[in-house]
Design a protein around this motif. Structure first.
Motif, PDB file in Angstrom:
ATOM      1  N   LEU A 240      32.116 -49.608   0.442  1.00 37.36           N
ATOM      2  CA  LEU A 240      32.434 -50.968  -0.197  1.00 37.36           C
ATOM      3  C   LEU A 240      33.270 -50.629  -1.480  1.00 37.36           C
ATOM      4  O   LEU A 240      32.891 -49.758  -2.123  1.00 37.36           O
TER       5      LEU A 240
ATOM      6  N   GLY B 247      26.088 -54.138 -11.282  1.00 38.64           N
ATOM      7  CA  GLY B 247      25.850 -55.264 -10.327  1.00 38.64           C
ATOM      8  C   GLY B 247      24.456 -55.525  -9.859  1.00 38.64           C
ATOM      9  O   GLY B 247      24.017 -56.842 -10.051  1.00 38.64           O
TER      10      GLY B 247
ATOM     11  N   TRP C 201      23.107 -55.675  -7.189  1.00 34.99           N
ATOM     12  CA  TRP C 201      22.775 -56.394  -5.791  1.00 34.99           C
ATOM     13  C   TRP C 201      22.531 -55.228  -4.679  1.00 34.99           C
ATOM     14  O   TRP C 201      22.377 -55.622  -3.504  1.00 34.99           O
ATOM     15  N   GLN C 202      22.575 -53.951  -5.099  1.00 33.92           N
ATOM     16  CA  GLN C 202      22.543 -53.061  -4.106  1.00 33.92           C
ATOM     17  C   GLN C 202      21.016 -52.951  -3.403  1.00 33.92           C
ATOM     18  O   GLN C 202      20.954 -52.746  -2.045  1.00 33.92           O
TER      19      GLN C 202
ATOM     20  N   MET D 278      35.078 -59.608  -6.026  1.00 31.07           N
ATOM     21  CA  MET D 278      33.777 -59.921  -6.511  1.00 31.07           C
ATOM     22  C   MET D 278      33.695 -60.995  -6.937  1.00 31.07           C
ATOM     23  O   MET D 278      34.065 -62.264  -6.222  1.00 31.07           O
TER      24      MET D 278
ATOM     25  N   GLY E 201      33.212 -48.245  -7.317  1.00 32.59           N
ATOM     26  CA  GLY E 201      33.744 -49.606  -8.120  1.00 32.59           C
ATOM     27  C   GLY E 201      33.748 -49.201  -9.657  1.00 32.59           C
ATOM     28  O   GLY E 201      33.490 -48.276 -10.112  1.00 32.59           O
TER      29      GLY E 201
ATOM     30  N   THR F 253      29.997 -53.101 -10.022  1.00 30.32           N
ATOM     31  CA  THR F 253      29.225 -52.062  -9.082  1.00 30.32           C
ATOM     32  C   THR F 253      28.090 -51.486  -9.780  1.00 30.32           C
ATOM     33  O   THR F 253      26.768 -51.428  -9.663  1.00 30.32           O
TER      34      THR F 253
ATOM     35  N   ALA G 270      28.945 -47.432  -2.483  1.00 28.97           N
ATOM     36  CA  ALA G 270      29.496 -48.633  -3.322  1.00 28.97           C
ATOM     37  C   ALA G 270      30.406 -48.158  -4.316  1.00 28.97           C
ATOM     38  O   ALA G 270      29.956 -47.330  -5.458  1.00 28.97           O
TER      39      ALA G 270
ATOM     40  N   SER H 135      25.854 -45.516  -5.260  1.00 27.02           N
ATOM     41  CA  SER H 135      26.784 -46.047  -5.937  1.00 27.02           C
ATOM     42  C   SER H 135      27.863 -44.810  -6.557  1.00 27.02           C
ATOM     43  O   SER H 135      27.171 -43.878  -7.145  1.00 27.02           O
TER      44      SER H 135
ATOM     45  N   ALA I  32      30.442 -45.417  -9.403  1.00 22.03           N
ATOM     46  CA  ALA I  32      31.056 -46.232 -10.159  1.00 22.03           C
ATOM     47  C   ALA I  32      30.980 -46.144 -11.628  1.00 22.03           C
ATOM     48  O   ALA I  32      29.874 -45.585 -12.081  1.00 22.03           O
TER      49      ALA I  32
ATOM     50  N   HIS J  23      30.470 -60.118 -15.757  1.00 19.31           N
ATOM     51  CA  HIS J  23      29.212 -59.462 -15.168  1.00 19.31           C
ATOM     52  C   HIS J  23      28.181 -60.388 -14.809  1.00 19.31           C
ATOM     53  O   HIS J  23      27.412 -60.864 -15.593  1.00 19.31           O
TER      54      HIS J  23
ATOM     55  N   GLU K 188      35.366 -51.900  -4.517  1.00 23.68           N
ATOM     56  CA  GLU K 188      36.018 -52.889  -5.708  1.00 23.68           C
ATOM     57  C   GLU K 188      36.649 -52.134  -6.705  1.00 23.68           C
ATOM     58  O   GLU K 188      35.876 -51.556  -7.759  1.00 23.68           O
TER      59      GLU K 188
END
Length: 231
Positions: free
Chosen positions: A106, A57, A59-60, A150, A50, A54, A48, A79, A81, A206, A108
């Motif tokens: 991924l 985030g 969400w990973q 996002m 970004g 990220t 990921a 990540s 990021a 965020h 962003e």
């Protein structure tokens, strides 16, 4: 240990005949175990790439869990990021992404480009993301690349990004003219009521990690593994 047991249990008279076959079989077994192929498939590796969306985030882990269930194989999300950074910074990080040798990337990278005080013009942002995508395609030709939009912005964080939608559109265009994928998470966020959306993104940019996990991870799992995943 298994090879030794097979040798000891073999009939004494036939041990010479079994020797070469047993040696080769054990060699293959040892090689498989050493390389991690004996009992489980290799993990699907995702990077990921970004900004704080990220880096902060959260969400990973949910994506790892959801995809692993759908694909019946291990999934690892790493990540690359950094909070507050732009696509200019990202240009200097392509080597890190390539070094990870991901199966899926991924991306962003529009959110901070779009802030007024970063002074990254729309044209510069579009040029930067195009160069990043070209480098990744060239250096990781087998990787699947997914550019993302996002969550929506609001409050002061939204006011300093008055043209955020234009930056998203520019990055989407650069992905699509290269035949790459684009996922827009914003419609799923906008299905929340205004009050729920405000609670989910309290600082206006965020999302809370637990809410992001419920909105972003299933959409990505569905895109990566198929429509029956992430439900």
């Amino acid at each position: 240990m298994m090879c030794l047991l097979l040798w000891r249990t073999a009939p004494t008279a036939r041990r010479p005949a079994y020797g070469l076959v047993l040696f080769l079989a054990c060699l293959v077994m040892f090689s498989a175990v050493k390389n991690g192929h004996a009992d489980s498939p290799q993990p699907l590796k995702i990077v990921a790439f970004g900004t704080s969306l990220t880096a902060r985030g959260g969400w990973q882990p949910a994506l790892e869990t959801g995809l692993s269930v759908c694909l019946q194989r291990p999934v690892k999300v790493e990540s690359v990021a950094k909070s507050g950074e732009t696509s200019l910074w990202a240009l200097t990080q392509v080597d890190r992404v390539v070094a990870a040798q991901p199966d899926i990337i991924l991306i962003e990278l529009y959110a901070n480009d779009a802030t007024l005080h970063r002074f990254v013009s729309l044209a510069q942002s579009r040029k930067n993301i195009g160069e990043i995508l070209d480098q990744l395609r060239q250096r990781l030709p087998q990787a699947r690349i997914i550019v993302m939009a996002m969550n929506p912005f609001s409050g002061l964080r939204g006011l300093i990004r008055p043209f955020a939608d234009s930056y998203v559109s520019a990055h989407q265009t650069e992905a699509e003219i290269r035949g790459l994928e684009f996922v827009d998470h914003r419609p799923n966020w906008e299905r929340l009521t205004p009050d729920d959306l405000a609670r989910a993104i309290p600082d206006g940019v965020h999302p809370l990690p637990d809410v992001a996990s419920k909105i972003i991870a299933p959409e990505l799992a569905k895109r990566i593994a198929g429509n029956n995943c992430g439900e």
